[in-house]
Design a protein around this motif. Sequence first.
Motif, PDB file in Angstrom:
ATOM      1  N   LYS A   1      -3.599  23.917  -4.487  1.00 52.42           N
ATOM      2  CA  LYS A   1      -4.095  23.257  -3.325  1.00 52.42           C
ATOM      3  C   LYS A   1      -4.309  21.729  -3.308  1.00 52.42           C
ATOM      4  CE  LYS A   1      -5.386  27.302  -0.766  1.00 52.42           C
ATOM      5  NZ  LYS A   1      -6.125  28.166  -0.033  1.00 52.42           N
ATOM      6  N   SER A   2      -4.908  21.242  -4.354  1.00 51.23           N
ATOM      7  CA  SER A   2      -5.243  20.156  -4.514  1.00 51.23           C
ATOM      8  C   SER A   2      -4.072  19.301  -4.931  1.00 51.23           C
ATOM      9  CB  SER A   2      -6.336  19.802  -5.722  1.00 51.23           C
ATOM     10  OG  SER A   2      -5.824  20.519  -6.948  1.00 51.23           O
ATOM     11  N   THR A   3      -3.235  19.816  -5.511  1.00 54.02           N
ATOM     12  CA  THR A   3      -1.873  19.005  -5.998  1.00 54.02           C
ATOM     13  C   THR A   3      -1.190  19.102  -4.790  1.00 54.02           C
ATOM     14  OG1 THR A   3      -2.017  19.766  -8.239  1.00 54.02           O
ATOM     15  CG2 THR A   3      -0.174  19.275  -7.498  1.00 54.02           C
ATOM     16  N   ILE A   4      -1.239  20.153  -3.962  1.00 49.46           N
ATOM     17  CA  ILE A   4      -0.114  19.933  -2.855  1.00 49.46           C
ATOM     18  C   ILE A   4      -0.632  18.827  -1.844  1.00 49.46           C
ATOM     19  CG2 ILE A   4       0.253  21.383  -0.685  1.00 49.46           C
ATOM     20  CD1 ILE A   4       0.414  23.949  -2.557  1.00 49.46           C
ATOM     21  N   HIS A   5      -2.159  19.016  -1.597  1.00 46.11           N
ATOM     22  CA  HIS A   5      -2.763  17.846  -0.642  1.00 46.11           C
ATOM     23  C   HIS A   5      -2.478  16.575  -1.178  1.00 46.11           C
ATOM     24  CE1 HIS A   5      -5.797  21.145   0.748  1.00 46.11           C
ATOM     25  NE2 HIS A   5      -4.715  21.276   1.340  1.00 46.11           N
ATOM     26  N   PHE A   6      -2.642  16.303  -2.715  1.00 44.49           N
ATOM     27  CA  PHE A   6      -2.356  15.025  -3.211  1.00 44.49           C
ATOM     28  C   PHE A   6      -0.928  14.612  -2.901  1.00 44.49           C
ATOM     29  CE2 PHE A   6      -1.354  12.265  -6.712  1.00 44.49           C
ATOM     30  CZ  PHE A   6      -2.096  11.351  -6.435  1.00 44.49           C
ATOM     31  N   ARG A   7       0.046  15.536  -3.238  1.00 41.53           N
ATOM     32  CA  ARG A   7       1.527  15.093  -2.775  1.00 41.53           C
ATOM     33  C   ARG A   7       1.463  14.605  -1.330  1.00 41.53           C
ATOM     34  NH1 ARG A   7       6.378  18.171  -0.860  1.00 41.53           N
ATOM     35  NH2 ARG A   7       4.733  18.501   0.689  1.00 41.53           N
ATOM     36  N   ASN A   8       0.861  15.438  -0.584  1.00 42.98           N
ATOM     37  CA  ASN A   8       1.192  15.149   1.018  1.00 42.98           C
ATOM     38  C   ASN A   8       0.612  14.011   1.138  1.00 42.98           C
ATOM     39  OD1 ASN A   8       2.619  17.730   1.183  1.00 42.98           O
ATOM     40  ND2 ASN A   8       0.464  18.736   1.905  1.00 42.98           N
ATOM     41  N   CYS A   9      -0.430  13.595   0.706  1.00 38.76           N
ATOM     42  CA  CYS A   9      -1.314  12.228   1.100  1.00 38.76           C
ATOM     43  C   CYS A   9      -0.704  11.298   0.645  1.00 38.76           C
ATOM     44  CB  CYS A   9      -2.551  12.412   0.198  1.00 38.76           C
ATOM     45  SG  CYS A   9      -3.765  13.471   1.439  1.00 38.76           S
ATOM     46  N   VAL A  10       0.075  11.248  -0.734  1.00 38.53           N
ATOM     47  CA  VAL A  10       0.869  10.080  -1.524  1.00 38.53           C
ATOM     48  C   VAL A  10       1.962   9.936  -0.758  1.00 38.53           C
ATOM     49  CG1 VAL A  10       2.370   9.700  -3.297  1.00 38.53           C
ATOM     50  CG2 VAL A  10       0.118  10.711  -3.748  1.00 38.53           C
ATOM     51  N   GLU A  11       2.683  10.860   0.073  1.00 42.09           N
ATOM     52  CA  GLU A  11       3.581  10.474   0.792  1.00 42.09           C
ATOM     53  C   GLU A  11       3.503   9.741   2.162  1.00 42.09           C
ATOM     54  OE1 GLU A  11       6.935  13.049   3.746  1.00 42.09           O
ATOM     55  OE2 GLU A  11       6.437  14.023   1.876  1.00 42.09           O
ATOM     56  N   GLN A  12       2.418   9.974   2.794  1.00 38.52           N
ATOM     57  CA  GLN A  12       1.775   9.435   3.989  1.00 38.52           C
ATOM     58  C   GLN A  12       1.500   7.700   3.460  1.00 38.52           C
ATOM     59  OE1 GLN A  12       2.721  10.499   7.129  1.00 38.52           O
ATOM     60  NE2 GLN A  12       3.473  12.255   5.852  1.00 38.52           N
ATOM     61  N   TYR A  13       0.583   7.753   2.313  1.00 38.99           N
ATOM     62  CA  TYR A  13       0.214   6.713   1.847  1.00 38.99           C
ATOM     63  C   TYR A  13       1.180   5.655   1.782  1.00 38.99           C
ATOM     64  CZ  TYR A  13      -4.246   8.921   0.638  1.00 38.99           C
ATOM     65  OH  TYR A  13      -5.512   9.543   0.727  1.00 38.99           O
ATOM     66  N   LEU A  14       2.135   6.238   1.024  1.00 36.99           N
ATOM     67  CA  LEU A  14       3.560   5.424   1.069  1.00 36.99           C
ATOM     68  C   LEU A  14       4.202   4.691   2.344  1.00 36.99           C
ATOM     69  CD1 LEU A  14       5.349   7.136  -1.867  1.00 36.99           C
ATOM     70  CD2 LEU A  14       4.404   5.040  -1.843  1.00 36.99           C
ATOM     71  N   LEU A  15       4.185   5.727   3.299  1.00 41.24           N
ATOM     72  CA  LEU A  15       4.873   5.387   4.548  1.00 41.24           C
ATOM     73  C   LEU A  15       3.823   4.303   5.319  1.00 41.24           C
ATOM     74  CD1 LEU A  15       5.966   8.613   5.821  1.00 41.24           C
ATOM     75  CD2 LEU A  15       7.692   6.691   5.414  1.00 41.24           C
ATOM     76  N   ILE A  16       2.517   4.648   5.348  1.00 37.43           N
ATOM     77  CA  ILE A  16       1.587   3.817   5.758  1.00 37.43           C
ATOM     78  C   ILE A  16       1.626   2.265   5.169  1.00 37.43           C
ATOM     79  CG2 ILE A  16      -0.862   3.720   6.176  1.00 37.43           C
ATOM     80  CD1 ILE A  16      -1.196   6.198   6.480  1.00 37.43           C
ATOM     81  N   THR A  17       1.722   2.395   3.990  1.00 41.72           N
ATOM     82  CA  THR A  17       1.507   1.232   3.000  1.00 41.72           C
ATOM     83  C   THR A  17       2.752   0.349   3.519  1.00 41.72           C
ATOM     84  OG1 THR A  17       0.111   2.109   1.650  1.00 41.72           O
ATOM     85  CG2 THR A  17       1.162  -0.047   0.832  1.00 41.72           C
ATOM     86  N   VAL A  18       3.911   0.998   3.226  1.00 38.94           N
ATOM     87  CA  VAL A  18       5.014   0.162   3.409  1.00 38.94           C
ATOM     88  C   VAL A  18       5.180  -0.551   5.033  1.00 38.94           C
ATOM     89  CG1 VAL A  18       7.615   0.524   3.979  1.00 38.94           C
ATOM     90  CG2 VAL A  18       6.651   1.372   2.157  1.00 38.94           C
ATOM     91  N   SER A  19       4.822   0.395   6.149  1.00 39.44           N
ATOM     92  CA  SER A  19       4.587   0.021   7.403  1.00 39.44           C
ATOM     93  C   SER A  19       3.835  -1.111   7.644  1.00 39.44           C
ATOM     94  CB  SER A  19       4.097   1.036   8.342  1.00 39.44           C
ATOM     95  OG  SER A  19       5.102   2.303   8.267  1.00 39.44           O
ATOM     96  N   PHE A  20       2.631  -1.331   6.805  1.00 43.22           N
ATOM     97  CA  PHE A  20       1.691  -2.062   6.743  1.00 43.22           C
ATOM     98  C   PHE A  20       2.172  -3.358   6.171  1.00 43.22           C
ATOM     99  CE2 PHE A  20      -1.863  -4.288   4.237  1.00 43.22           C
ATOM    100  CZ  PHE A  20      -2.586  -4.815   5.371  1.00 43.22           C
ATOM    101  N   LEU A  21       2.817  -3.357   5.114  1.00 37.67           N
ATOM    102  CA  LEU A  21       3.514  -4.519   4.573  1.00 37.67           C
ATOM    103  C   LEU A  21       4.405  -5.410   5.336  1.00 37.67           C
ATOM    104  CD1 LEU A  21       3.765  -3.414   0.641  1.00 37.67           C
ATOM    105  CD2 LEU A  21       1.976  -5.159   1.697  1.00 37.67           C
ATOM    106  N   VAL A  22       5.388  -4.484   6.084  1.00 38.80           N
ATOM    107  CA  VAL A  22       6.378  -4.856   6.816  1.00 38.80           C
ATOM    108  C   VAL A  22       5.674  -5.591   8.149  1.00 38.80           C
ATOM    109  CG1 VAL A  22       8.139  -4.201   8.560  1.00 38.80           C
ATOM    110  CG2 VAL A  22       7.944  -3.289   6.253  1.00 38.80           C
ATOM    111  N   SER A  23       4.630  -4.909   8.499  1.00 37.71           N
ATOM    112  CA  SER A  23       3.918  -5.577   9.667  1.00 37.71           C
ATOM    113  C   SER A  23       3.299  -7.059   9.410  1.00 37.71           C
ATOM    114  CB  SER A  23       2.667  -4.826  10.314  1.00 37.71           C
ATOM    115  OG  SER A  23       3.468  -3.615  10.661  1.00 37.71           O
ATOM    116  N   LEU A  24       2.703  -6.981   8.232  1.00 37.52           N
ATOM    117  CA  LEU A  24       2.036  -8.366   7.801  1.00 37.52           C
ATOM    118  C   LEU A  24       3.307  -9.430   7.926  1.00 37.52           C
ATOM    119  CD1 LEU A  24      -0.334  -7.519   4.798  1.00 37.52           C
ATOM    120  CD2 LEU A  24      -0.965  -8.008   7.137  1.00 37.52           C
TER     121      LEU A  24
END
Length: 802
Positions: A573-596
């Motif tokens: 479950k911890s691996t599944i949660h980490f995978r899901n978070c990483v995916e969202q982290y990538l989307l959030i960070t890419v959106s953040f960089l484009v916004s800047l």
Amino acid sequence: MIRIAWNRILHRKIASITILIALICLYVFIPFGLQQSKETKSTVTETIEEFGRGSYDMLVRPPSSRTEVEQTLGVVEENYIGDSKGGISIEEWNEIKSNPTIEVAAPVASLGYFRGKQFSIELPILDNPTRFTYQFYTSDGQKKYPIKEQKSIMFFEQSRPGMVQYLTRVESEAQYSSPAMLIIIPASYYLLVAIDQESEQKLTGIDFSDLNKKQESAMLKTMLDNYGDPPVVKVLQRSDLTIPLSIKLRTETLDVELEEYLNKLDLKQDDWIMQGNSSVNIESVLKDLRSEPIVESNTTRVDLSKFQKPFNGTALKLTKDLKPTTAKRYSAEFNTSVYYTASRIEYKNLDTIPQVNLVENGDPPSYKKVEKKGESMLDSFDIPFFIEQVGTFSPLTDPQNKLAGSPLGIYGGMQAKTVDGEVLTPTTIPGSFIPAPASGVTTLEAAELIKGDKPIDAIRVKVAGIKKYDEAAQQKISKVATNLLKKGYEVDVVAGSSFKELTLDVEGIGKVVEPWTTLGVAQELTSTWNYVTLLTTGLFILFSVLWLIVRFNYEKNILHNENTLLYTIGWKKSTIHFRNCVEQYLLITVSFLVSLFLLYGLEATKPMYWITACLWGLSLLIVTYLLTRKAKGKNRSEAYKRFASILYYKRLIFPAMMILLLSSLLIGIQVSTLGHSFQKASVTFLGEFTNNQTLWLQLSILVATFVLGVISVTESLNALFLERKSEFTMYRTIGWTRGAVIKHLIKEVSTWTLSAIIAGVVLGATILHFLNVSFGWIGIGMGTTFILLTITIYIIVLTRKL
């Protein structure tokens, strides 16, 4: 793990792009919206600081001077001290003026309605015997009113140079002795006020130095000698005012002989026929003239307005083609010691449209109670004063600040208009309902002579040490006003006031629009826009936080089946949660960089970058919490009885409903509060100017909220339809047409989308009601939101490829 997450992002192209666009809009629109909200408040504050203060700060009047219309409507007339009775002495004014916290204390005393010299107009010498029938008229801009009765002069001929043979009833000794056909122009009465020259000049910038002139008129000296040397009231006449005056003239050519009428009056051929006025036959002769046949008749109206001033007119003569021009020979009357005072207007129906009733239905009508005062020189040699016009003054025609209202009571240049746009003007007699500016000014000494030892009606006070109308200035003005109130004066703070158009129902005319002054507008504008800014900022913050929570909770629901599969094949479950978070982290960070990058291209300020960074950090925290939180679920043992499809996909539909509810709530509240605030502010000139300055800023905030809401709803519906792709394929396999699928989908989507929108609209309307927003704007805001979101949803459904 990053590679797995990245591959999943690439595999879900449409969903990933939608999420990226939504997050980029969030990170860009939210900081821009908050910045615009801040700039709106700053613009309003700067506008009020620059334009909120008029030419003076407060009006000091005697006790109990406030009228009923002031108390009820909170507005005052532009010339609302024009008919006052006094109540402040010159000694009391000197005491106020000596206060070191007061920069200027300019008194004004309304003395009444006075006239100056009356000059004549000379009728032309024509080629044939002509009867001139004339009548003078004044006008209020809409109607013309006759002054006195119609009269006639019968011209026969010019028997020799200097001998004009004409016959008329004698009105005055001057006419009886005049060799020319001279008619005295009727008297006109205009407002005269007293001022202190020095303080008035400081307050207004107007040059009143002509009040220092000495009287040098030989005619005036003769009159003073004849009447026991009464006081002289020196008057400065306003240079830009004229008298609304015209003469209607009918010329009738008659076939008559002078000799015949000389004989009827027992006069000789060389006699002047006007000598026959003393004859007992004069009425019979005039009657015979009226019965003479008319050879030719013409009627014309001659405008005399531009030649006549309130206190010193112009002697005129008419040419043969009846055009007015200045005259060298004339007669004049100096009966200036009779004047009138007028009461204030008693406004009725103040709870609806203020009504102005007639006091006397004359020609012209009077809307005030008029009282005659003074002593005519025709009746007595003991006259109280002579009026002598010694110069002119020119009010500033283009004041620097046209937004702030300073009801001076003497320089008002605002126009009264009918609802059809006709400009109305005061007539030549007292009693007009129009707040007329002063036609002349005189000294305080003259005010004491005419009104007694307490002649001052108001003192206009300008507080010292104020450069802009900010909060500190308001406190300083308030302190001075409080001190004056403690001394028993009636004090109105006019700093921060502005003009508003008030509709009056005037008897005999109809609806009339006048500019009145609304007190305390700047303070009300400040509080209104502070409220709007606070509400806008709060809604933006609430929208951003709730949107992130709903969005990532929605993503968690999408991953539910996939997480179950991964857990079944042996993932922790911890691996599944980490995978899901990483995916969202990538989307959030890419959106953040484009916004800047976008913020840099849009020349964003530093605080906007910080807001975006905070939103990015908040997004990471929310997604970490939501995607790692243990889900509480339970297996159903019974089938859904109703709305099975909606309840089955509730993990996808309920977040979408939350987004719809939030969008309808926030957009509706913003539309309603924005419209309500703009309408409330636009009543006055200052408020309308402020609205114009902030319109695009407020609209940009509104558009940003709407765009975010639409993107969120679109993304939610697309994800839902993507999840149900196999279901739609099954429908087509068993024979459903695309139209049938769309129809089924519209019914289903309408059920939960309209429920969410209606819930948001009802909740928003309830909140707005408690915020005292008008019912009209609540209806407009919520109705507009319902229509826009409903149309958007149906467009998404109808354009969906199934």
